[in-house]
Structure formats: structure tokens, C-alpha cells
Design an enzyme around this catalytic site. Structure first.
Site, PDB file in Angstrom:
ATOM      1  N   ASN A   2      10.104 -22.677  -7.413  1.00  0.00           N
ATOM      2  CA  ASN A   2       9.737 -21.276  -7.119  1.00  0.00           C
ATOM      3  C   ASN A   2       8.232 -21.169  -7.274  1.00  0.00           C
ATOM      4  O   ASN A   2       7.670 -21.760  -8.197  1.00  0.00           O
ATOM      5  CB  ASN A   2      10.341 -20.308  -8.135  1.00  0.00           C
ATOM      6  N   GLY A   3       7.612 -20.337  -6.443  1.00  0.00           N
ATOM      7  CA  GLY A   3       6.173 -20.144  -6.545  1.00  0.00           C
ATOM      8  C   GLY A   3       5.491 -20.663  -5.301  1.00  0.00           C
ATOM      9  O   GLY A   3       6.138 -20.918  -4.278  1.00  0.00           O
ATOM     10  N   ARG A  49      17.383 -12.883  -5.123  1.00  0.00           N
ATOM     11  CA  ARG A  49      16.060 -13.501  -5.143  1.00  0.00           C
ATOM     12  C   ARG A  49      15.641 -14.004  -3.759  1.00  0.00           C
ATOM     13  O   ARG A  49      14.467 -14.226  -3.496  1.00  0.00           O
ATOM     14  CB  ARG A  49      16.097 -14.704  -6.078  1.00  0.00           C
ATOM     15  N   HIS A 103      -3.529  14.541  12.271  1.00  0.00           N
ATOM     16  CA  HIS A 103      -4.749  13.735  12.368  1.00  0.00           C
ATOM     17  C   HIS A 103      -4.462  12.352  12.942  1.00  0.00           C
ATOM     18  O   HIS A 103      -5.202  11.403  12.678  1.00  0.00           O
ATOM     19  CB  HIS A 103      -5.431  13.633  11.005  1.00  0.00           C
ATOM     20  N   CYS A 131      12.759 -16.810  -4.711  1.00  0.00           N
ATOM     21  CA  CYS A 131      13.782 -17.844  -4.758  1.00  0.00           C
ATOM     22  C   CYS A 131      14.433 -17.856  -6.139  1.00  0.00           C
ATOM     23  O   CYS A 131      13.883 -17.368  -7.113  1.00  0.00           O
ATOM     24  CB  CYS A 131      13.238 -19.231  -4.473  1.00  0.00           C
ATOM     25  N   GLU A 144      13.359  -0.568   5.405  1.00  0.00           N
ATOM     26  CA  GLU A 144      13.829  -1.810   4.768  1.00  0.00           C
ATOM     27  C   GLU A 144      15.195  -2.251   5.275  1.00  0.00           C
ATOM     28  O   GLU A 144      15.425  -3.431   5.488  1.00  0.00           O
ATOM     29  CB  GLU A 144      13.969  -1.597   3.243  1.00  0.00           C
ATOM     30  N   GLU A 204       8.980   7.283  -0.027  1.00  0.00           N
ATOM     31  CA  GLU A 204      10.063   6.424  -0.518  1.00  0.00           C
ATOM     32  C   GLU A 204      11.252   6.468   0.452  1.00  0.00           C
ATOM     33  O   GLU A 204      11.877   5.443   0.730  1.00  0.00           O
ATOM     34  CB  GLU A 204      10.467   6.837  -1.941  1.00  0.00           C
ATOM     35  N   LYS A 260      12.779   3.162   2.314  1.00  0.00           N
ATOM     36  CA  LYS A 260      14.215   2.794   2.259  1.00  0.00           C
ATOM     37  C   LYS A 260      14.743   2.592   3.672  1.00  0.00           C
ATOM     38  O   LYS A 260      15.419   1.611   3.963  1.00  0.00           O
ATOM     39  CB  LYS A 260      15.061   3.895   1.587  1.00  0.00           C
ATOM     40  N   TRP A 287      13.781 -17.993  -0.437  1.00  0.00           N
ATOM     41  CA  TRP A 287      13.136 -16.966   0.382  1.00  0.00           C
ATOM     42  C   TRP A 287      11.895 -17.642   0.953  1.00  0.00           C
ATOM     43  O   TRP A 287      10.974 -17.992   0.209  1.00  0.00           O
ATOM     44  CB  TRP A 287      12.756 -15.772  -0.484  1.00  0.00           C
ATOM     45  N   LYS A 329      14.517  -9.285  -3.496  1.00  0.00           N
ATOM     46  CA  LYS A 329      14.427  -8.259  -4.537  1.00  0.00           C
ATOM     47  C   LYS A 329      13.253  -8.489  -5.472  1.00  0.00           C
ATOM     48  O   LYS A 329      12.617  -7.545  -5.925  1.00  0.00           O
ATOM     49  CB  LYS A 329      15.722  -8.238  -5.342  1.00  0.00           C
TER      50      LYS A 329
HETATM   51  C1  G6P Z   1      10.205  -6.101  -3.462  1.00  0.00           C
HETATM   52  C2  G6P Z   1      11.507  -5.329  -3.331  1.00  0.00           C
HETATM   53  C3  G6P Z   1      11.225  -3.829  -3.448  1.00  0.00           C
HETATM   54  C4  G6P Z   1      10.497  -3.543  -4.754  1.00  0.00           C
HETATM   55  C5  G6P Z   1       9.201  -4.356  -4.864  1.00  0.00           C
HETATM   56  C6  G6P Z   1       8.607  -4.258  -6.253  1.00  0.00           C
HETATM   57  O1  G6P Z   1       9.410  -5.900  -2.337  1.00  0.00           O
HETATM   58  O2  G6P Z   1      12.124  -5.611  -2.093  1.00  0.00           O
HETATM   59  O3  G6P Z   1      12.449  -3.114  -3.441  1.00  0.00           O
HETATM   60  O4  G6P Z   1      10.200  -2.188  -4.822  1.00  0.00           O
HETATM   61  O5  G6P Z   1       9.485  -5.745  -4.641  1.00  0.00           O
HETATM   62  O6  G6P Z   1       9.489  -4.861  -7.146  1.00  0.00           O
HETATM   63  P1  G6P Z   1       9.477  -4.623  -8.706  1.00  0.00           P
HETATM   64  O7  G6P Z   1      10.512  -5.562  -9.238  1.00  0.00           O
HETATM   65  O8  G6P Z   1       8.101  -4.949  -9.181  1.00  0.00           O
HETATM   66  O9  G6P Z   1       9.820  -3.189  -8.917  1.00  0.00           O
END
Ligand code: G6P
Length: 611
Positions: free
Chosen positions: A96-97, A27, A507, A2, A491, A484, A488, A72, A606
Site C-alpha cells: 500500500n502507498g 479500501r 456569475h 488498497c 460519487e 455535500e 454524494k 485501488w 473509502k
Molecule cells: C475518500 C472517500 C470520501 C471521503 C474522503 C475523506 O475520497 O471516498 O467519502 O470523504 O476520502 O476521507 P476521510 O476518511 O478522511 O474522511
């Protein structure tokens, strides 16, 4: 999670709060709200959905003091009634938190006849403020937060105090800002960006009282404390799309500049004797991180082990502290985080430090909780990243970690100066080191070529968007890129996807592969290519459509692949920085083909500041 913004000034607060919330939307964007004070009662405006929905509703609302929030959801579904601010009695609060003991606190309040208007954990804070209200705003806040377990960043208003805002922090970031005699508070620096803004981050247990006439800081006992202000070099305006349809697409184009800048900053840093000592004595490296940052750790593990011959491990930060990790004074712990605020990464980093490890932070946000905690910071210079799905920050993390791997290698081979200049002179002495450093310096150009070579992903995306599930495979360093790529894709396209070591397919996961299932192989290591091809053939035999991302031209034209993308060749250990690019673009194009907003995927945020 948030975003929080607060304002005490001479102008109307609503436009300031809305601008801050727009900048903090990364956020969280389930719902948004603000509360204003204009002498009398609160004006409360809340809306489900994005900040844009709040803007229309808040237009023209008066009040020179206000607090705002973009949410969020953790406790309670995204809805207007669960949106912040929460008001009870004379108090309005944004939070927040997570309040871990909110159930017990709420029960107590309900037993004494109070009713709750939301399903959130946060609302209980407004009830506690009312409970402890004896006319002194600061005392009410001190007593209320003393009863909270968990983490909080709070901005609070009190009716009858039309020129006052109180902010408090424990475990969730909060920064106070001042410009031209007006006062701001925000959960993240981007909300406060601009020329002439002085900033003062709060530490855990601190409380800020912001009045039109000035700011004062207190500890939890109510004792006055002095804080330092600094004029941070923040971007003056929020990042703009500059003609791009989405930030994610723009940020992929910014990859070459991000990695070039990251390498340049690393290499211009002066010698740091204590770091040199640490690297010389490192016997074990643990990289702790979450999500994409964890995947950069997987790639770095391969590079550190191969280059420095030091055992290295990439650890999922949310698991780290529950496994009672083995850490000693010769363990180097590297916490990787774009935001520097991810709760799980911070908790892992704290534990590692408590157990005696030297902590290096690889972070993209310069003034974050993680950078404050670390013994040494390696900045990634990707610039503000808005797209929730990390792209340029991942590539920048890779470069930072590869340079660390080279420093460890130099230290291992006896160099006592592993600063940039030390590294450079070491490289001059050792031909292989010189070659590796040159390869790193060439990466920005190679990434640019990979972006140009990835145009075909639009065509791939048209086929992928109707798939039931999609698999990504690779061996060695290619595995790091494959996982990765899969993250992506899931997500932002919402298509089920897994990334696997190619040899592991048989496996279990092979059972899921049938007619027309897309399987994307990442293949940049010639020594492992035929092994990966075995896995590709196993998948094709079960009806899969195989796709290839490779730097090996002899495989790019092979007929068994439905399509392939040829990326430029580079040193195999550094190849994920290049081979991930078509996968990032594939995810972007597939999200568009599925009709999704790639910048703001559902359910995600994010910066994840809750456990
Ligand atoms: C969230 C984001 C990801 C990110 C992860 C770690 O889940 O959606 O894209 O990789 O947090 O975030 P950081 O800020 O620690 O890289």
C-alpha cells in the site's frame, strides 16, 4: 489505498485472508490477490474485480502462511497482471502507498537485465528484495526499504521460509495482531476484528518479523525494539446488511444513533485542562479535511464564526501544505477524517503541528494515524462505515464540530472549564447556550423525521437519472449541505453535478442551465430564503426544473417547484445535519435508478492513503 492482510498460523491461510480482504474491500476493489506458502514454491492467485472473484479461484489452495491484497489502482490499470502480490525471485510482496522513485529503481533493474511483469510501482520492491538477498530475510527487507522514497505498508513472504512473514511500514498504516498463537497483519483494524485479538500498530520505520513461534520488532537499523500490545475493543464481526439492500441505505438509517452517540461521548469526557487553555487562547480556527469531511468543515466554519465569533476557515487538505499556510500558536487546527488515514489530511495536520498549532482530530476510527498525531481527539461514534460514499460519519462529524463550536463559545465568554460538565454548567448560566445545547440534543430525533420525510426521493431519482447535469444551491449553512448533496450524487450516480452558493449561480454556472436541468435548492434559513428564491427564479427562467429541500413550510407548497421535501426545522446553524439527509437519500435512489452499486462506486475508495 488498497487493503493488506497477512497470516502465519496453524490453519490454512486462504480462508483467513479472504475474510480479511472482504472486510477491507472498502479500501479498493479493482482487483485482488493472495500468495500462499506451503513448504515449496508460492501459490499465487489473482483476479481482476472484486474479492468474490478471488474466492472461487482460491478455494482449496493450501498454505499456512499467506499474504493478500485488494487494490485501488494508482500505477497501472486494474488488471490481473497489475494485481498484488508481485513475485520476483524468492519474494512475494503486497504494498500500500506510492513508491515515488520507482521509475529510477525500475530503470536500474532493467539495465541489469531484469524484466517486469506489471506496470505497478510496487513490483520494484520485489526486485529490490532479490537484489539485496544474501540469505537473511530481515536484512533483505531492511536494505530494500532503505532505497524506497514515498510511502509503504508491506507484507512480504520468502520462498524457503514457510513459517515466516515480514511486515514494514512508512507513511501507510499497518497493524500486527495475535490470537491463540497465530499471527496476523493488516492495513486496517476491521480486518482483524474479533474477540481476544491483541493488536500492535507499527510506527513509521518499524519492521515486524512474524513466525509461528512469535513476533519480533526491529527498527530500520535492525535493532530489536519492544512494542506494546493492547486488546482493542473491536467489533467482533464485520458489519452485516441486516436485511438492507445496501450498506449506504443502512448507514443513513443509523444517522440518528451515530449523532446521539457522538454527542454523548463528547459530553461525558472529563475536563482537559490543557485543551481548555488552548480554546481560551484560540484566535483562529483552521479545519483541514478532504471530500465529505471537508464539507463538514464548511458547515462548522459557519457555526464557529457565528457562535464563538472567532475567524474560522475550512481548508482542502491537499492544498493546505502547498500554500505555505499562516499558522501561529493561537491557531487551532482541526483535522476531520472518517478514516484517520487520509494522506492529504495527515500531511496537512503534520505541517500545522510543525508550525506550532494545537491539533484536534475529529475521527471515526479510534486508533488511526491521525488520532496518534493529534494533541486531542474528538471521536465521532458513527461505527464502522462501509459505504464508500460517507453518510452517517458526515452527520457525526457535524455534531462533534458543533460541540467544539459551543466549547469555543464558552471559552470565549470566560469559562475556564469547557469540558462537558463545564459546558453544561456554562449553559445553565447562559440561556442562549442552554438553548443551543438543547437544540443539539434534539438533532437525532429531527434526523429520524428527515429520513421519514425523504420517501419522495425515489420519485425525484426517476427523473434525475436521465439528466445531463444537476445543480445544488444554497446560501450560508445551506450552501454546506448543497455541496455535500452534490458530491454524494456525483460519487454514486456518475451524473455531472455541482454545488454552488446560490448567489454565485449568475456569475457563470447559469450558462449551463437549460430546459429540464434539475436545480435543487436547499433553504432552511428564513432570513435568506427570498435571496435564494431569486436564484431559483433565475434558473427557472432558463428552463430549469427546480426542486426544494426546506424546513420552511410556507415555501414547500410553492408552485414554481417541480417537487419539494419538508424537513423538520432546527437552529439554522445546525440545519445541514438535517437538510443533508434527503440529499443523501436522493443520491442513493438516483444511483439505483442509474443501475449502479451505491456501496462501491467506480474509481473511488473509502480510505485514500496516497497523495
Ligand atoms: C475518500 C472517500 C470520501 C471521503 C474522503 C475523506 O475520497 O471516498 O467519502 O470523504 O476520502 O476521507 P476521510 O476518511 O478522511 O474522511
Amino acid at each position: 489505498m488498497c487493503g493488506i492482510v497477512g497470516f502465519v498460523g496453524r490453519r490454512n491461510a486462504a480462508p483467513v485472508l479472504l475474510e480479511g480482504l472482504r472486510r477491507l474491500e472498502y479500501r479498493g476493489y479493482d482487483s485482488a490477490g493472495l500468495a500462499l506458502l506451503d513448504g515449496g514454491a508460492f501459490t499465487l492467485v489473482r483476479r481482476k474485480g472484486r474479492v468474490a472473484a478471488l474466492e472461487d479461484a482460491a478455494r482449496g489452495k493450501a498454505g499456512k502462511v499467506g499474504i493478500g491484497h485488494t487494490r485501488w489502482a494508482t500505477h497501472g490499470a486494474p488488471s490481473e497482471r497489475n494485481a498484488h502480490p508481485h513475485i520476483y525471485g524468492k519474494f512475494a510482496v503486497v504494498h500500500n502507498g506510492i513508491i515515488e522513485n520507482y521509475r529510477a529503481l525500475k530503470k536500474e533493474c532493467e539495465e541489469s537485465g531484469e524484466t517486469f511483469a506489471s506496470d505497478t510501482d510496487s513490483e520494484v520492491i520485489a526486485h529490490l528484495l532479490a537484489k539485496y538477498d544474501e540469505g537473511d530475510f530481515l536484512d533483505s527487507v531492511r536494505h530494500a526499504v532503505a532505497g524506497l522514497r514515498g510511502s509503504y505498508a508491506l507484507a512480504i513472504l520468502c520462498e524457503g521460509r514457510p513459517d515466516e512473514l515480514i511486515a514494514a511500514r512508512k507513511g501507510s498504516p499497518l497493524i500486527v495482531g495475535e490470537r491463540d498463537g497465530e499471527w496476523y497483519v493488516a492495513s486496517d483494524i476491521p480486518a482483524l476484528a474479533g474477540k481476544g485479538m491483541k493488536l500492535c500498530p507499527l510506527s513509521d520505520g518499524e519492521i515486524a518479523v512474524l513466525k509461528r513461534g512469535g513476533a519480533a520488532f526491529f527498527d530500520i537499523e535492525g535493532k530489536r525494539i519492544e512494542k506494546e500490545w493492547a486488546e482493542y475493543d473491536t467489533e467482533t464481526s464485520a458489519p452485516q446488511l441486516c436485511g438492507y439492500p445496501h450498506f449506504m441505505r443502512k448507514e443513513i438509517d443509523e444517522i440518528p444513533a451515530s449523532i446521539a452517540q457522538t454527542a454523548a461521548e463528547f459530553l461525558k469526557k472529563p475536563a482537559n485542562q490543557s485543551l481548555c487553555e488552548v480554546l481560551c487562547h484560540t484566535e483562529y480556527v483552521q479545519i483541514v479535511a478532504c471530500g465529505t469531511a471537508y464539507h463538514s468543515g464548511l458547515a462548522a466554519k459557519c457555526a464557529i464564526e457565528a457562535l464563538a465569533r472567532i475567524p474560522a476557515e475550512a481548508c482542502i487538505a491537499s492544498e493546505y501544505r502547498y500554500r505555505d499556510p499562516v499558522v501561529s500558536k493561537s491557531t487551532l487546527v482541526v483535522a476531520v477524517s472518517q478514516s484517520g488515514e487520509t494522506a492529504d489530511t495527515l500531511a496537512a495536520a503534520r505541517l500545522a503541528k510543525e508550525r506550532g498549532a494545537y491539533l484536534i482530530a475529529v475521527a471515526n476510527v479510534p486508533h488511526s494515524s491521525l488520532t496518534a498525531l493529534a494533541d486531542h481527539v474528538i471521536p465521532t461514534a458513527a461505527g464502522t462505515e462501509i459505504g464508500v460514499a460517507a453518510t452517517k460519519s458526515y452527520n457525526a462529524q457535524l455534531i462533534a464540530l458543533y460541540l467544539l463550536a459551543l466549547s469555543l463559545r464558552a471559552a470565549k465568554s470566560g469559562a475556564r472549564d469547557v469540558s462537558s460538565s463545564g459546558l453544561a454548567s456554562q449553559c445553565e448560566r447562559d440561556g442562549e447556550d442552554a438553548r443551543l445545547l438543547e437544540t443539539l440534543r434534539a438533532l437525532p430525533a429531527l434526523c429520524g423525521e428527515a429520513i421519514a420525510a425523504s420517501r419522495k426521493t425515489k420519485e425525484w431519482a426517476r427523473r434525475f437519472c436521465s439528466a445531463k447535469s444537476i445543480y445544488f444551491i444554497g446560501r450560508g449553512c445551506d450552501h454546506a449541505a448543497a455541496v455535500e448533496g452534490s458530491l454524494k450524487l456525483k460519487e454514486i450516480s456518475y451524473l455531472p453535478s455541482e454545488g454552488y452558493p446560490a448567489g454565485e449561480l449568475k456569475h457563470g454556472t447559469l450558462a449551463l442551465i437549460g430546459r429540464d436541468t434539475p436545480v435543487v435548492a436547499v433553504m432552511t434559513d428564513r432570513a435568506l430564503a427570498e435571496k435564494t428564491m431569486n436564484s431559483v427564479h433565475e434558473a427557472i427562467s432558463r428552463g430549469a426544473d427546480a426542486y426544494l429541500v426546506t424546513s420552511l413550510s410556507e415555501y414547500a407548497e410553492r408552485k414554481e417547484f417541480a417537487a419539494s421535501i419538508l424537513v423538520p426545522a432546527c437552529e439554522r446553524l445546525f440545519s445541514p445535519a438535517v437538510s443533508v439527509i434527503p440529499l443523501q437519500l436522493l443520491a442513493y435512489e438516483t444511483a439505483l435508478a442509474c443501475g449502479n452499486d451505491p456501496d462501491k462506486p467506480r474509481n473511488l475508495a473509502k480510505s485514500v492513503t496516497v497523495e
